[in-house]
Design a protein around this motif. Structure first.
Motif, mmCIF file in Angstrom:
data_model
loop_
_atom_site.group_PDB
_atom_site.id
_atom_site.type_symbol
_atom_site.label_atom_id
_atom_site.label_comp_id
_atom_site.label_asym_id
_atom_site.label_seq_id
_atom_site.Cartn_x
_atom_site.Cartn_y
_atom_site.Cartn_z
ATOM 1 N N TYR A 167 37.085 59.239 36.367
ATOM 2 C CA TYR A 167 36.446 57.954 36.071
ATOM 3 C C TYR A 167 35.537 57.514 37.231
ATOM 4 O O TYR A 167 34.363 57.209 37.035
ATOM 5 N N ALA A 168 36.078 57.484 38.443
ATOM 6 C CA ALA A 168 35.342 56.958 39.597
ATOM 7 C C ALA A 168 34.109 57.786 39.922
ATOM 8 O O ALA A 168 33.023 57.242 40.159
ATOM 9 N N VAL A 188 44.919 50.700 46.606
ATOM 10 C CA VAL A 188 44.132 51.872 46.977
ATOM 11 C C VAL A 188 42.691 51.675 46.539
ATOM 12 O O VAL A 188 42.387 50.783 45.740
ATOM 13 N N GLU A 189 41.825 52.524 47.059
ATOM 14 C CA GLU A 189 40.407 52.433 46.720
ATOM 15 C C GLU A 189 39.825 53.830 46.573
ATOM 16 O O GLU A 189 39.987 54.673 47.461
ATOM 17 N N TYR A 190 39.172 54.069 45.438
ATOM 18 C CA TYR A 190 38.363 55.269 45.259
ATOM 19 C C TYR A 190 37.004 54.964 45.871
ATOM 20 O O TYR A 190 36.366 53.979 45.507
ATOM 21 N N ARG A 191 36.573 55.786 46.809
ATOM 22 C CA ARG A 191 35.270 55.629 47.461
ATOM 23 C C ARG A 191 34.419 56.832 47.098
ATOM 24 O O ARG A 191 34.757 57.962 47.441
ATOM 25 N N SER A 211 38.782 46.581 40.323
ATOM 26 C CA SER A 211 37.506 45.957 40.650
ATOM 27 C C SER A 211 36.550 47.052 41.083
ATOM 28 O O SER A 211 36.949 48.018 41.730
ATOM 29 N N ILE A 212 35.301 46.912 40.680
ATOM 30 C CA ILE A 212 34.269 47.890 41.020
ATOM 31 C C ILE A 212 33.219 47.194 41.870
ATOM 32 O O ILE A 212 32.746 46.113 41.525
ATOM 33 N N GLU A 213 32.860 47.829 42.975
ATOM 34 C CA GLU A 213 31.859 47.270 43.887
ATOM 35 C C GLU A 213 30.851 48.352 44.234
ATOM 36 O O GLU A 213 31.222 49.485 44.559
ATOM 37 N N HIS A 214 29.571 48.003 44.159
ATOM 38 C CA HIS A 214 28.508 48.902 44.583
ATOM 39 C C HIS A 214 28.180 48.583 46.041
ATOM 40 O O HIS A 214 27.921 47.438 46.381
ATOM 41 N N VAL A 215 28.218 49.600 46.887
ATOM 42 C CA VAL A 215 27.897 49.448 48.311
ATOM 43 C C VAL A 215 26.791 50.449 48.609
ATOM 44 O O VAL A 215 27.063 51.632 48.830
ATOM 45 N N GLY A 216 25.536 49.991 48.561
ATOM 46 C CA GLY A 216 24.415 50.914 48.715
ATOM 47 C C GLY A 216 24.431 51.925 47.587
ATOM 48 O O GLY A 216 24.487 51.565 46.419
ATOM 49 N N ASP A 217 24.425 53.206 47.926
ATOM 50 C CA ASP A 217 24.482 54.261 46.922
ATOM 51 C C ASP A 217 25.913 54.651 46.584
ATOM 52 O O ASP A 217 26.139 55.572 45.810
ATOM 53 N N ALA A 218 26.875 53.973 47.177
ATOM 54 C CA ALA A 218 28.285 54.300 46.965
ATOM 55 C C ALA A 218 28.902 53.353 45.942
ATOM 56 O O ALA A 218 28.387 52.278 45.672
ATOM 57 N N ALA A 227 28.218 51.102 30.836
ATOM 58 C CA ALA A 227 28.046 49.930 29.975
ATOM 59 C C ALA A 227 29.187 49.714 29.003
ATOM 60 O O ALA A 227 29.270 48.664 28.380
ATOM 61 N N ILE A 228 30.073 50.681 28.858
ATOM 62 C CA ILE A 228 31.095 50.558 27.821
ATOM 63 C C ILE A 228 32.461 50.265 28.421
ATOM 64 O O ILE A 228 32.810 50.778 29.415
ATOM 65 N N ASN A 229 33.181 49.447 27.865
ATOM 66 C CA ASN A 229 34.561 49.090 28.171
ATOM 67 C C ASN A 229 34.714 47.584 28.217
ATOM 68 O O ASN A 229 35.619 47.071 28.831
ATOM 69 N N ALA A 230 33.813 46.899 27.577
ATOM 70 C CA ALA A 230 33.893 45.441 27.536
ATOM 71 C C ALA A 230 35.195 44.977 26.900
ATOM 72 O O ALA A 230 35.711 43.920 27.250
ATOM 73 N N ARG A 231 35.749 45.756 25.987
ATOM 74 C CA ARG A 231 37.002 45.381 25.309
ATOM 75 C C ARG A 231 38.232 45.856 26.061
ATOM 76 O O ARG A 231 39.347 45.603 25.642
ATOM 77 N N GLY A 232 38.070 46.581 27.171
ATOM 78 C CA GLY A 232 39.219 47.026 27.953
ATOM 79 C C GLY A 232 39.996 48.152 27.320
ATOM 80 O O GLY A 232 41.188 48.316 27.577
ATOM 81 N N THR A 233 39.349 48.978 26.505
ATOM 82 C CA THR A 233 40.058 50.036 25.787
ATOM 83 C C THR A 233 39.965 51.402 26.460
ATOM 84 O O THR A 233 40.448 52.384 25.910
ATOM 85 N N HIS A 234 39.343 51.492 27.636
ATOM 86 C CA HIS A 234 39.263 52.791 28.308
ATOM 87 C C HIS A 234 40.677 53.311 28.530
ATOM 88 O O HIS A 234 41.546 52.584 29.008
ATOM 89 N N PRO A 235 40.970 54.579 28.200
ATOM 90 C CA PRO A 235 42.348 55.069 28.267
ATOM 91 C C PRO A 235 42.938 55.126 29.669
ATOM 92 O O PRO A 235 44.152 55.093 29.830
ATOM 93 N N VAL A 236 42.110 55.183 30.693
ATOM 94 C CA VAL A 236 42.618 55.263 32.055
ATOM 95 C C VAL A 236 42.667 53.893 32.719
ATOM 96 O O VAL A 236 43.669 53.511 33.315
ATOM 97 N N PHE A 237 41.582 53.131 32.608
ATOM 98 C CA PHE A 237 41.503 51.875 33.330
ATOM 99 C C PHE A 237 41.292 50.649 32.451
ATOM 100 O O PHE A 237 41.067 49.565 32.955
ATOM 101 N N GLY A 238 41.368 50.810 31.155
ATOM 102 C CA GLY A 238 41.231 49.653 30.288
ATOM 103 C C GLY A 238 42.458 48.768 30.349
ATOM 104 O O GLY A 238 43.589 49.253 30.318
ATOM 105 N N CYS A 239 42.251 47.464 30.430
ATOM 106 C CA CYS A 239 43.384 46.536 30.537
ATOM 107 C C CYS A 239 44.245 46.536 29.277
ATOM 108 O O CYS A 239 45.402 46.128 29.325
ATOM 109 N N LEU A 240 43.718 47.014 28.148
ATOM 110 C CA LEU A 240 44.495 47.068 26.911
ATOM 111 C C LEU A 240 45.170 48.424 26.694
ATOM 112 O O LEU A 240 45.941 48.580 25.751
ATOM 113 N N ALA A 241 44.903 49.398 27.539
ATOM 114 C CA ALA A 241 45.522 50.714 27.406
ATOM 115 C C ALA A 241 46.956 50.656 27.933
ATOM 116 O O ALA A 241 47.250 49.921 28.879
#
Length: 149
Positions: A76-77, A108-111, A40-47, A19-33
């Motif tokens: 993160y992933a 690339v994609e983390y699965r 992009s994050i996608e839920h595929v079943g349980d994956a 739920a957190i990172n609406a401001r994009g401040t995550h040090p690894v994947f935040g757009c402001l870091a």
């Protein structure tokens, strides 16, 4: 002090890390870091699948993503997958196996997927895959440990 605002801390308490990172401040994947990446994050079943393209800010050896960025990406992933299954918590263990160099500038994609849940521990596994040719560059595993009630 925390980099999170009051609303984000309340969302974290109610929902968990996803739920957190609406401001994009995550040090690894935040757009402001400084070295954050658009993803992009996608839920595929349980994956869970996370797509991004590392750039020259992430370069270690020439034309290759530095292993520290890849490892942080797995942290993160894999933990986001646990959080999405309401089984999140801090990282208990994290392991990354590097199979092939991950190129800079290639999508690339983390699965990730949950492999086991036992008590407060959730085991998660995943791969980092090149999207241009399907090569698996790295494999990762982690254990998320839910906080005591």
């Amino acid at each position: 002090p925390s980099r999170y605002g009051d609303a984000e801390l309340a969302a974290y308490a109610a929902v968990g890390p996803a739920a957190i990172n609406a401001r994009g401040t995550h040090p690894v994947f935040g757009c402001l870091a400084p070295v954050g990446s658009d993803l992009s994050i996608e839920h595929v079943g349980d994956a869970l699948r996370i797509r991004l393209t590392y750039d020259t800010r992430h370069e270690g050896m020439p034309h290759c993503v530095h292993g520290g960025h890849i490892t942080a990406g797995f942290d993160y992933a894999l933990l986001q997958a646990a959080a999405a299954a309401n089984a999140g918590g801090p990282t208990g263990t994290l392991s990354v196996r590097f199979l092939r160099p991950t190129p800079v500038g290639v999508p690339v994609e983390y699965r990730t997927r949950i492999t086991e849940q036992s008590g407060r521990r959730t085991h998660v596994a995943g791969e980092l895959v090149r999207l241009d040719d399907g090569t698996v560059c790295c494999e990762g595993t982690a254990v998320a440990v839910a906080r005591r009630a």
